[in-house]
Design a protein around this motif. Structure first.
Motif, PDB file in Angstrom:
ATOM      1  N   GLY A 197       1.077  -1.183  -0.021  1.00 48.36           N
ATOM      2  CA  GLY A 197       0.148   0.039   0.285  1.00 48.36           C
ATOM      3  C   GLY A 197       0.594   1.166   0.273  1.00 48.36           C
ATOM      4  O   GLY A 197       1.893   1.285  -0.219  1.00 48.36           O
ATOM      5  N   GLY A 198       0.319   2.625   0.238  1.00 48.31           N
ATOM      6  CA  GLY A 198       0.777   3.711  -0.133  1.00 48.31           C
ATOM      7  C   GLY A 198       2.168   4.192   1.021  1.00 48.31           C
ATOM      8  O   GLY A 198       2.895   4.642   0.936  1.00 48.31           O
ATOM      9  N   ILE A 199       1.184   3.172   2.710  1.00 49.98           N
ATOM     10  CA  ILE A 199       2.016   3.702   3.758  1.00 49.98           C
ATOM     11  C   ILE A 199       3.984   2.426   3.184  1.00 49.98           C
ATOM     12  O   ILE A 199       4.759   3.558   3.461  1.00 49.98           O
ATOM     13  CB  ILE A 199       2.212   3.495   4.741  1.00 49.98           C
ATOM     14  N   GLU A 200       3.545   1.484   2.687  1.00 45.55           N
ATOM     15  CA  GLU A 200       5.003   1.071   2.611  1.00 45.55           C
ATOM     16  C   GLU A 200       6.075   1.372   1.433  1.00 45.55           C
ATOM     17  O   GLU A 200       7.015   2.044   1.228  1.00 45.55           O
ATOM     18  CB  GLU A 200       4.374  -0.612   1.764  1.00 45.55           C
ATOM     19  N   ALA A 201       4.863   2.245   0.419  1.00 46.43           N
ATOM     20  CA  ALA A 201       5.408   3.015  -0.298  1.00 46.43           C
ATOM     21  C   ALA A 201       6.297   4.036  -0.023  1.00 46.43           C
ATOM     22  O   ALA A 201       7.468   4.392  -0.652  1.00 46.43           O
ATOM     23  CB  ALA A 201       4.812   3.232  -1.626  1.00 46.43           C
TER      24      ALA A 201
END
Length: 245
Positions: free
Chosen positions: A86-90
């Motif tokens: 997801g965006g947090i990991e990105a």
């Protein structure tokens, strides 16, 4: 206002979007230092972490099943569905791309008090407001594609030391933000029908601009003027790292 006039008034608020903050202008004009880029990434991570909490609060207050079915995608976009990034990991990969330590970013020790207070105020608003008002506050996304594209266009040119793999978040959000705008704008135009309600919504949108702008004000003090919190008494990061109030 008619729906068309109301939408025009919402879009006119873009003059206050944080893309116009001097800190952002310096970043996309290539005048930001490595510390300023890293400071922005580390502090903005706290905002990214809290987006799913804000959206979960909206879902918790929303009795409409169809709206929930559509809005829940925002949480999956940031947290990631099972087996997907997801965006947090990105964003964590962006942090590594600019030379930050992943564990240090996760620890939130770099998050400035002014940034934390602004983000927490936004999440608390989403918890207490009606679901329509909280959903409409997300309409700063009207202007998000512009800011993501400005980074993709300028950062590789000005900051060759950043690993290009870190730009995946911005590329991903170009499409997601446009989809989210369509939904948020539909909710807003349907819900706010009286002049009084429309003026309140414009004020709510300004509150969200205030949150984003205040975050950058705190970063400007710390990384441009070299006046981080408690700079007159210590150079250590003595500020709190988050407590339940």
């Amino acid at each position: 206002m008619s729906p068309g006039e109301f939408e025009q008034a919402l879009r006119a608020k873009g003059a206050c979007y944080h893309i116009h903050h001097p800190y952002h202008v310096a970043m996309y004009e290539g005048r930001a230092s490595r510390e300023q880029i890293q400071g922005w990434v580390a502090n903005r991570f706290y905002y990214q972490l809290n987006i799913p909490l804000k959206d979960a609060a909206i879902l918790a207050n929303c009795p409409d099943r169809d709206t929930r079915r559509e809005w829940v995608q925002r949480i999956l976009d940031h947290d990631g569905a099972m087996g997907e990034e997801g965006g947090i990991e990105a964003w964590l990969r962006l942090a590594e791309a600019v030379g930050l330590d992943r564990e240090q970013v996760l620890s939130q020790e770099l998050v400035l008090p002014g940034v934390r207070f602004a983000v927490d105020a936004y999440v608390n608003f989403a918890r207490r407001a009606s679901w329509q008002e909280a959903a409409s506050s997300s309409l700063t996304e009207l202007f998000a594609p512009q800011i993501h594209q400005s980074r993709l266009d300028s950062w590789p040119q000005h900051y060759p030391w950043i690993d290009p793999a870190g730009y995946d978040y911005f590329r991903k959000r170009l499409k997601e933000a446009r989809r989210d705008v369509d939904h948020g704008l539909r909710i807003t135009l349907e819900h706010y029908r009286t002049r009084e309600a429309q003026e309140r919504m414009l004020n709510i949108l300004q509150f969200k601009f205030d949150v984003l702008w205040s975050m950058l004000d705190a970063m400007s003090m710390a990384y441009e003027l070299e006046r981080p919190p408690y700079h007159t008494v210590t150079r250590e990061r003595v500020w709190h790292r988050g407590i339940e109030l």
